[in-house]
Design an enzyme around this catalytic site. Structure first.
Site, PDB file in Angstrom:
ATOM      1  CD  GLU A 193      -2.228   1.261   2.993  1.00 41.61           C
ATOM      2  OE1 GLU A 193      -1.518   0.833   3.931  1.00 41.61           O
ATOM      3  OE2 GLU A 193      -3.368   1.729   3.166  1.00 41.61           O
ATOM      4  CE  LYS A 238      -7.081   1.257   3.886  1.00 36.49           C
ATOM      5  NZ  LYS A 238      -5.843   1.806   4.498  1.00 36.49           N
ATOM      6  CB  CYS A 249      -3.881  -1.443   4.801  1.00 38.62           C
ATOM      7  SG  CYS A 249      -3.076  -1.449   6.423  1.00 38.62           S
TER       8      CYS A 249
HETATM    9  N1  CDT Z   1      -3.025   1.552   6.471  1.00 37.47           N
HETATM   10  C1  CDT Z   1      -3.917   1.013   7.324  1.00 37.47           C
HETATM   11  O1  CDT Z   1      -5.062   0.801   6.972  1.00 37.47           O
HETATM   12  N2  CDT Z   1      -3.479   0.750   8.565  1.00 37.47           N
HETATM   13  C2  CDT Z   1      -4.317   0.278   9.612  1.00 37.47           C
HETATM   14  C3  CDT Z   1      -3.780   0.721  10.906  1.00 37.47           C
HETATM   15  C4  CDT Z   1      -4.682   0.461  12.038  1.00 37.47           C
HETATM   16  S1  CDT Z   1      -6.139   1.392  12.020  1.00 37.47           S
HETATM   17  C5  CDT Z   1      -5.649   2.973  12.469  1.00 37.47           C
HETATM   18  C6  CDT Z   1      -4.434  -1.244   9.628  1.00 37.47           C
HETATM   19  O2  CDT Z   1      -5.559  -1.737   9.734  1.00 37.47           O
HETATM   20  O3  CDT Z   1      -3.421  -1.936   9.612  1.00 37.47           O
END
Ligand code: CDT
Length: 348
Positions: free
Chosen positions: A82, A159, A203
């Site tokens: 990502e 996303k 993600c």
């Molecule tokens: N990039 C991304 O979506 N990261 C989130 C971080 C935790 S939620 C603030 C993840 O789910 O890994």
């Protein structure tokens, strides 16, 4: 056939090396039997940190190096993380439009990324690339583009589950302002590519069972997921020590419950002082991790992905047509607010 040479690598009796390690001859040299299995060698191209001021050309050079390394080892599909072209800029409050725009791509390929598309097509390798997208009409998405081995753009996934917060929260050690900078995309699609049915997610999407199930209902066989996951989770630091466990847990569950391969690819390591999870991995439709990164740096993780193995599960325990009872699940689509959220907590 026997399986040896490391998990995820299938070799025939009598062979001494995995087929992908001597695959310069292309697809035919990877066929391990006369039955034309639907096999694709996939590389998770994990990245270490990208500095805030890293020039795009320098990052693209790293991607090229990963791409060439993967091609040399027989990969047909290389999955990048990502927001692979920049630092994870949602950790910053950026009020200046020009400064923010510098993290976004307005075209793909653009002047600085075309070299990656050209090299991939020359090598006959496809790829998925995550990046920040600014559309001509001013919308901003956290996007992943999938490109076939001939250079054709197969899909552009935006996303869906955009995590974090929209306003600065000074109590945090660092911000997670994805909800300030990105809109949610329209949904999950699958596409015929790489000899199978491929879907993308990004993600935070990987934590939600709906992601895999919506793709699973469309017959997905290979889910490609890039991520940037800070290990420190400010709303509940008690979860920090479980970051790696949760990463594998959600992707393995999604794989098994939908009979699909899942490829999770990190941008990990300590980026501008923030430690992010690495642990890129390739997971089989049985939910087993068949290959996993061992560093927090640029690293290739390869596996021979047999798409037909999906049907071991899609045809049996997860035969949706036979066993699902959608009318019993109506709350999932009828209700977004569960009514009770427990004790008051900060936004996540
Ligand atoms: N990039 C991304 O979506 N990261 C989130 C971080 C935790 S939620 C603030 C993840 O789910 O890994």
């Amino acid at each position: 056939m026997v399986r040896r040479g490391g998990p995820g690598v299938t070799v025939e009796p009598g062979e001494t090396t995995p087929s992908w390690s001597r695959a310069a001859g292309g697809l035919s040299s990877r066929r391990l039997s006369g039955t034309f299995p639907r096999e694709v060698v996939v590389a998770a191209a994990q990245m270490g940190p990208v500095a805030r001021d890293a020039p795009r050309a320098e990052v693209v050079e790293r991607l090229l190096s990963l791409l060439r390394g993967a091609a040399h080892r027989g990969a047909e599909l290389v999955v990048f993380p990502e927001l692979a072209l920049t630092t994870f800029f949602p950790r910053y409050v950026i009020d200046d439009d020009a400064e923010l725009d510098a993290f976004f791509e307005t075209e793909m390929p653009g002047p600085e990324t075309k070299v990656l598309f050209d090299e991939a097509a020359r090598l006959g390798v496809g790829f998925q690339l995550g990046y920040a997208e600014l559309t001509p009409d001013g919308h901003r998405y956290n996007t992943a583009i999938l490109v076939e081995r001939d250079g054709r753009i197969v899909s552009r996934y935006r996303k869906v589950h955009v995590p974090g917060h929209a306003d600065e929260e000074p109590w945090r050690a660092f911000q997670h302002l994805e909800r300030r900078y990105f809109e949610p995309g329209p949904g999950f699609e699958v596409h015929e590519a790489f000899g199978g049915i491929v879907g993308s997610a990004t993600c935070n999407d990987r934590r939600w069972p709906e992601t895999y199930r919506v793709l699973g209902l469309q017959g997905v066989e290979l889910v490609l997921i890039g991520y940037n996951t800070p290990i420190h989770y400010a709303p509940d630091p008690g979860q920090d020590r479980l970051a790696g466990h949760h990463n594998t847990l959600v992707m393995a569950a999604g794989a098994y419950q939908n009979g699909t391969w899942v490829v999770g690819v990190a941008k990990g390591g300590v980026e501008e002082g923030v430690w992010s999870l690495a642990e890129s991995q390739i997971i089989s439709p049985g939910g087993e991790v068949v290959a996993r990164a061992t560093t927090e740096d640029d690293e290739l993780v390869l596996a021979l992905v047999d798409l037909d193995r999906c049907w071991d599960y899609k045809r049996t325990v997860f035969n949706f047509a036979q066993y699902r009872l959608p009318d019993r699940y109506r709350l999932i689509t009828d209700l977004t607010d569960p009514g009770s959220t427990g004790p008051t907590r900060p936004a996540t």
